[in-house]
Design a protein around this motif. Structure first.
Motif, PDB file in Angstrom:
ATOM      1  N   GLY A   1       3.987   2.657   3.928  1.00 33.72           N
ATOM      2  CA  GLY A   1       2.754   1.900   4.148  1.00 33.72           C
ATOM      3  C   GLY A   1       2.484   1.664   5.619  1.00 33.72           C
ATOM      4  O   GLY A   1       1.351   1.812   6.089  1.00 33.72           O
ATOM      5  N   ALA A   2       3.518   1.299   6.367  1.00 40.78           N
ATOM      6  CA  ALA A   2       3.342   1.053   7.798  1.00 40.78           C
ATOM      7  C   ALA A   2       2.951   2.327   8.533  1.00 40.78           C
ATOM      8  O   ALA A   2       2.078   2.310   9.409  1.00 40.78           O
TER       9      ALA A   2
ATOM     10  N   ALA B   1       3.560   8.079  -0.479  1.00 42.96           N
ATOM     11  CA  ALA B   1       4.997   7.900  -0.691  1.00 42.96           C
ATOM     12  C   ALA B   1       5.820   9.063  -0.148  1.00 42.96           C
ATOM     13  O   ALA B   1       6.429   9.817  -0.891  1.00 42.96           O
ATOM     14  N   ALA B   2       5.869   9.188   1.166  1.00 44.90           N
ATOM     15  CA  ALA B   2       6.617  10.282   1.801  1.00 44.90           C
ATOM     16  C   ALA B   2       8.125  10.065   1.707  1.00 44.90           C
ATOM     17  O   ALA B   2       8.866  10.996   1.400  1.00 44.90           O
ATOM     18  N   THR B   3       8.597   8.846   1.972  1.00 44.84           N
ATOM     19  CA  THR B   3      10.036   8.568   1.923  1.00 44.84           C
ATOM     20  C   THR B   3      10.435   7.920   0.599  1.00 44.84           C
ATOM     21  O   THR B   3      11.626   7.863   0.287  1.00 44.84           O
TER      22      THR B   3
ATOM     23  N   VAL C   1       0.827  -1.214   0.000  1.00 49.34           N
ATOM     24  CA  VAL C   1       0.000   0.000   0.000  1.00 49.34           C
ATOM     25  C   VAL C   1       0.861   1.264   0.000  1.00 49.34           C
ATOM     26  O   VAL C   1       0.458   2.301  -0.533  1.00 49.34           O
ATOM     27  N   GLY C   2       2.064   1.188   0.534  1.00 45.26           N
ATOM     28  CA  GLY C   2       2.956   2.346   0.585  1.00 45.26           C
ATOM     29  C   GLY C   2       3.437   2.829  -0.771  1.00 45.26           C
ATOM     30  O   GLY C   2       4.039   3.892  -0.875  1.00 45.26           O
ATOM     31  N   TYR C   3       3.174   2.060  -1.836  1.00 48.35           N
ATOM     32  CA  TYR C   3       3.485   2.519  -3.193  1.00 48.35           C
ATOM     33  C   TYR C   3       2.491   3.578  -3.680  1.00 48.35           C
ATOM     34  O   TYR C   3       2.784   4.281  -4.645  1.00 48.35           O
ATOM     35  N   ALA C   4       1.327   3.658  -3.060  1.00 47.86           N
ATOM     36  CA  ALA C   4       0.328   4.647  -3.491  1.00 47.86           C
ATOM     37  C   ALA C   4       0.973   6.035  -3.479  1.00 47.86           C
ATOM     38  O   ALA C   4       1.571   6.430  -2.473  1.00 47.86           O
TER      39      ALA C   4
END
Length: 194
Positions: free
Chosen positions: A81-82, A72-74, A65-68
């Motif tokens: 995602g976490a 994608a902050a970092t 989900v962190g690819y959204a």
């Protein structure tokens, strides 16, 4: 989402599917297809995980989900995602830690100079079978959501990113651990009656 047991575990898995779909389906349809495929692979492991089967299902569908783009902050999807799951949804700590550390993310975090940050915020779970089950589910699923072998998946990642990229260096370092995780899950499946 606090820790759930019994029939409320299904609520966790259903919530995870809705959330992953909302974040990935329209903006990253191939990543969404992969996430659905990883969830299907995870469902094949229910018989070896007992009460944690739905936690694995939730982590499987949410692991990328962190690819959204909006999250994608970092630029490091396990960490992004976490943080999203923890900060915006108050998700179950075990779920958040699985997403943060999926498929040996600490090794990639090291390549990106984020190992201390990831490790401090999201310590590894000391639940080897559950961690291995997520590695197995992710690393035996193609980008399009189809089953594959871990060897083919590692080769595909190397081909897509290039051997000298951050991801390429990470996957080369992680591949012995990935293959060992997959072997442990396959052994657990073989030992468990159908």
């Amino acid at each position: 989402m606090s820790s759930m047991h019994g029939s409320t575990q299904e609520v966790l898995a259903d919530w995870a599917v809705r959330l992953a779909e909302a974040e990935l389906r329209d903006v990253l349809p191939r990543r969404w297809a992969h996430s659905q495929g990883v969830a299907r692979r995870a469902s094949e492991l229910a018989r070896i995980l007992d009460r944690d089967a739905d936690l694995l299902a939730a982590a499987a569908v949410l692991h990328d989900v962190g690819y959204a783009p909006r999250l994608a902050a970092t630029g490091f999807h396990p960490l992004d995602g976490a943080r999203f799951l923890r900060d915006e949804h108050g998700a179950d700590e075990r779920l958040v830690r699985l997403v943060a550390n999926h498929s040996f993310a600490l090794l990639e975090a090291e390549e990106r100079g984020l190992r201390e940050e990831l490790g401090a915020e999201f310590p590894l779970l000391e639940e080897p079978l559950l961690v291995d089950a997520l590695v197995y589910s992710d690393m035996t699923t193609t980008p399009d959501g189809c089953p594959t072998t871990a060897q083919e998946r590692v080769a595909e990642i190397l081909g897509r990113y290039g051997a000298d990229s951050i991801v390429g260096r990470f996957i080369r370092r992680a591949s012995p651990e990935i293959f060992a995780s997959v072997e442990r899950v396959e052994a657990a499946l073989a030992a468990q009656p159908r």
